[in-house]
Structures are given as C-alpha cells and as structure tokens.
Design a protein around this motif. Structure first.
Motif, PDB file in Angstrom:
ATOM      1  N   GLY A 118       0.827  -1.268   0.036  1.00  0.00           N
ATOM      2  CA  GLY A 118      -0.053   0.005  -0.143  1.00  0.00           C
ATOM      3  C   GLY A 118       0.874   1.144   0.048  1.00  0.00           C
ATOM      4  N   ASN A 119       0.437   2.554   0.554  1.00  0.00           N
ATOM      5  CA  ASN A 119       1.136   3.470   0.465  1.00  0.00           C
ATOM      6  C   ASN A 119       2.030   3.641   1.573  1.00  0.00           C
ATOM      7  N   GLN A 120       3.028   2.809   1.689  1.00  0.00           N
ATOM      8  CA  GLN A 120       3.879   2.534   2.983  1.00  0.00           C
ATOM      9  C   GLN A 120       5.153   2.549   2.234  1.00  0.00           C
TER      10      GLN A 120
ATOM     11  N   GLY B  14      -0.540  10.769  -2.258  1.00  0.00           N
ATOM     12  CA  GLY B  14       0.102  11.845  -1.416  1.00  0.00           C
ATOM     13  C   GLY B  14       1.761  11.863  -1.656  1.00  0.00           C
TER      14      GLY B  14
ATOM     15  N   THR C  59      -0.145   8.850   3.632  1.00  0.00           N
ATOM     16  CA  THR C  59      -1.250   9.515   3.479  1.00  0.00           C
ATOM     17  C   THR C  59      -2.314   8.855   2.552  1.00  0.00           C
ATOM     18  N   ASP C  60      -3.432   9.275   2.214  1.00  0.00           N
ATOM     19  CA  ASP C  60      -4.636   8.796   1.574  1.00  0.00           C
ATOM     20  C   ASP C  60      -3.905   8.884   0.290  1.00  0.00           C
ATOM     21  N   TRP C  61      -4.497   7.574  -0.512  1.00  0.00           N
ATOM     22  CA  TRP C  61      -4.231   7.434  -1.933  1.00  0.00           C
ATOM     23  C   TRP C  61      -5.291   6.786  -2.552  1.00  0.00           C
ATOM     24  N   LYS C  62      -5.244   6.845  -3.901  1.00  0.00           N
ATOM     25  CA  LYS C  62      -5.998   6.041  -4.779  1.00  0.00           C
ATOM     26  C   LYS C  62      -5.363   5.177  -5.675  1.00  0.00           C
TER      27      LYS C  62
ATOM     28  N   CYS D  95      -0.899   4.005  -6.998  1.00  0.00           N
ATOM     29  CA  CYS D  95       0.367   3.994  -6.698  1.00  0.00           C
ATOM     30  C   CYS D  95       1.092   3.139  -7.508  1.00  0.00           C
TER      31      CYS D  95
ATOM     32  N   LYS E 209      -6.080   1.437  -4.780  1.00  0.00           N
ATOM     33  CA  LYS E 209      -6.643   1.182  -3.634  1.00  0.00           C
ATOM     34  C   LYS E 209      -7.600   0.221  -3.642  1.00  0.00           C
ATOM     35  N   ARG E 210      -8.573   0.480  -4.311  1.00  0.00           N
ATOM     36  CA  ARG E 210      -9.861  -0.296  -4.633  1.00  0.00           C
ATOM     37  C   ARG E 210      -9.602  -0.860  -5.832  1.00  0.00           C
TER      38      ARG E 210
ATOM     39  N   THR F 134     -10.674   5.474 -11.636  1.00  0.00           N
ATOM     40  CA  THR F 134      -9.111   6.016 -11.276  1.00  0.00           C
ATOM     41  C   THR F 134      -8.272   5.381 -12.248  1.00  0.00           C
TER      42      THR F 134
END
Length: 432
Positions: A102-104, A297, A302-305, A307, A320-321, A327
C-alpha cells in the motif's frame, strides 16, 4: 530358468560390449551445485577481455546457453524463485523483491520460504531422499526442505547487528558459527557486507566445507557482488570488472575443491544468473503524475487512490480499490497526454498481457521503459529524470542472462536459448 549368477554374468558382458552405456550411467551426477551470479550477463563468459577463466573453462568443457530470458519483472527474488520452482510468479507467489504494502515505505522483502506456493527443487530432492544445503538464496529462510541453510535475511531495525541476526536464523543452529570457525574466520559487516569484493570467495569457502563434510545432493548458492557494482557503476566500469573476477574466483575455489576431493566426476556445477543488466542514463518517475493529479500523497502513509510500485526497470500500478475503473481511466489518460518525447521512452502493458506474463493479478497496468531507461519511485520532480548506473527487470528480455554447466551428466554443447522455467526440470532429469 535364469539363475542369479547367469544374470550377473550377462550384465557384465553388456557393460563390456556397450562401454558408452556404462560411461553414461557413471556420468549421472550424485551432487548438483547450482550457483547464481546476481546480474550475470553472457558477456561475462564470452568476452575474451573479461577475466573469467573458470567460467570460460566450464564453457569449453560443458554446456553453455547464451540466452536465458527471465520472468517479469526480471528481478532477484522472483527470478530465483522461478529457477527453483520452474514456475512463473503467478504460480509461485513471489512477484517482486519486496511486496507492495500500500502507500507505505518498503521495509521487508520476500524472505520466508513458506511464501512460495509451488514445489521447489529443494522439496523435490528432499522427498526423493536427498540432502539439501543452501547459502544466501533468496526466499529460503525457514525452509523445512533445506537441511543446511544460511539464508538471505537481514534485520530491518536500524543499527542492528546483522551478522548476529543472520546467525540466529540459520539451520541447524550454530551452522554459521561452524562455518566461521572452519571456513571463513569471523564475519562482520565490514568484511562481509553486500558490496564487499571478498564476499563471494568467502561464500565459496563455506560451500566447500559443506560439500566436504555433509556431501549434499543439492546445494544452491547466491553470489551478489556483481549486482551491487552494476547498479552503482554500470556494466563496463572497472569496479564491475573486479566483481566479475571475484565471482569467477569463487567458482574456481569450488571447482578446485571438487578436484582435490575427487568429487568432480560425480558433481555437476551449474552457474547462471537471475537476470542480466542494461546501462541507463534516464529514469521515468510515474508517481509524480499521480501526486500532481491528487491520486497519491507526496508522503508515505497519506490517503491514496493509485500508486506505482517500481520493480527493477518496470513499474506496476496498484489501485486502493482494485475495481476502481474511474481512477484507472484517469491514470491511463495521464499517460496518454504526455508528450511524444516522453511516451516514446516506455510502453504501457495492460492487464491481459500481464496475466500471460504471470504477474500479480492485482496489478491494473504496468510501465516498461525502453532499454537504457530506468524506473524510479520518486514522487517529486519531473516525470523524466537523469540517472546513472545500470538496471534490470525488463519484460522484453534486453537484460537476459546465460547458463553454463560443467561436470557429471553434461557434454560439451552450446545452445542459443533456454527458458528460466526449464532449469528445475533440467536438474531433476539429470539427478534422477
């Protein structure tokens, strides 16, 4: 009615009459040592100006395959896992060196053997009654099919004593202490760091101790120094040439030990790469597009859609979904609206082609730059940025590797190409 003595006599007569058959039976290897030189290019063997005399001698007396195209992406962990499973990433489950989290920020790699979902070469040999050893092979930590195992594994904690951490995760317990005592001397992060020019030969000394004392049926060994040099300085630098010499010297140490202990006639030594390398001077930063569009982000967490997850020279888009088609269309439009001077540096791979390549089914699309162009996960700056050094990971095969096999079970032969997915079956057919 045949008597036992008559059958024995007939067998002796057949062996005398058919010496070729007897030799073929004797040539079948009792042991296989599978060595990967990380980032090995065929040129490392074929170029007469490169000091790789041991690899060249193996080629002169054994099997040489000039081109082995890796999996997608042609990166260390998925490629090594394909070598020992004969499967594409979709089946063996190791898609990258590090999983997408994820966004990590990336902190972990695919270290553990139980992450592999396909049968391994280690498992096949063990279940046939053989003994397996391994040194620094990716995705081998905790394998129940490796009896003598020093895995590729490190602590993510800053300032950790990495050798102490590794020592505690070898099997059986105390194995690394034994190897330090009898083969290498005490190891630390100065004399055994990933880019150390001496590391490969130290691994060879470990391999020799294991072969001499435990005589495994199969030993897998990962030599890494060439990869570090090529990433940092490219394929033609003086440092890269020194690391090629180091890897070749490690192979020579292993071959000499087999000769000294009369094991060469019963052992097959295979040297291959997980991928090759390509020199680069530019890199694509697709996440900069997502940040500017508000889909990602600028900071991790932070929030993301959407990446992009860079893996070698390719980048894989995650949503993300997973079924967020809106998106996905926005990302496709962002790429399509780039100027031709930028779009000419990469191609977009759709989900259907990714499925055929055996990639993670969660990926929405991927970007593959042309050879000579790299990928970065950077989120700031321009979409095209300068860079130096080398990379790998292309789907097109520009960074293919090679293979050379020498010893029991093979004759002098040269082949143009072989699939990385065929290596496991090639070894099992020779052993059994």
């Amino acid at each position: 009615m045949w008597h036992l003595s008559s059958i024995k006599h007939l067998c002796v007569q057949l062996a005398l009459a058919l010496p070729g058959l007897a030799m073929a039976q004797q040539a079948k290897p009792a042991h296989v040592i599978l060595i990967t030189i990380d980032g090995m290019r065929g040129e490392m063997i074929t170029n007469p100006t490169i000091a790789s005399e041991n690899l060249k001698q193996m080629r002169a007396g054994g099997l040489f395959v000039d081109s082995i195209k890796g999996v997608t992406p042609a990166a260390t962990y998925p490629s090594h896992t394909t070598i020992i499973t004969g499967a594409l990433p979709l089946r063996h489950n190791i898609f990258y060196n590090a999983p997408f989290m994820g966004n990590q920020p990336r902190t972990i790699s695919y270290w553990y053997a139980d992450s592999i979902k396909a049968e391994t070469l280690w498992q096949a040999v063990t279940e046939k009654g053989g003994t397996v050893a391994s040194l620094f092979w990716p995705v081998s930590t905790g394998s129940r099919h490796i009896k003598y195992n020093v895995p590729e594994y490190w602590s993510i904690k800053p300032n950790a004593d990495q050798m102490a951490f590794l020592r505690a995760n070898c099997s059986p317990a105390g194995l690394l202490d034994t190897l330090e005592l009898h083969a290498t001397g005490r190891l630390d992060m100065e004399n055994f760091t990933a880019g150390s020019i001496n590391r490969d030969v130290k691994e060879a000394y470990m391999a020799n101790y294991i072969m001499n004392h435990y005589k495994p049926t199969l030993m897998t060994i990962h030599l890494i120094t060439t990869d570090y040099a090529q990433h940092q300085t490219g394929t033609q630098s003086a440092r890269t040439r020194r690391t090629i010499e180091s890897a070749d010297a490690a192979v020579g140490v292993i071959l000499d030990n087999l000769r000294d202990h009369a094991m060469l006639d019963s052992t097959l030594v295979i040297v291959t790469g997980d991928h090759g390398f390509v020199d680069v001077d530019r890199q694509v930063a697709p996440n900069t597009l997502l940040v500017k569009a508000g889909l990602l982000g600028k900071q991790y967490g932070t929030d993301w859609k959407a990446c992009f997850h860079g893996a070698g020279a390719m980048s894989f888009l995650y949503l993300k979904r997973q079924n967020d088609t809106k998106t996905l269309r926005r990302v496709e439009k962002l790429l399509a609206l780039l100027p031709d001077s930028v779009k000419s540096l990469f191609r977009v791979i759709n989900r259907e082609e990714l499925a055929m390549l055996g990639c993670d089914p969660k990926v929405a699309l991927a970007i593959e730059p042309i050879p000579g162009v790299d990928i970065t996960n950077k989120r700031d700056g321009e979409v095209i940025q300068p860079c130096t050094g080398g990379t790998h990971g292309y789907s097109c095969g520009a960074d293919h590797t090679a293979l050379v096999a020498f010893g029991a079970g093979v004759k002098h032969e040269e082949k143009a190409a072989m699939k990385q997915t065929d290596i496991k079956r090639f070894i099992l057919d020779l052993l059994y």
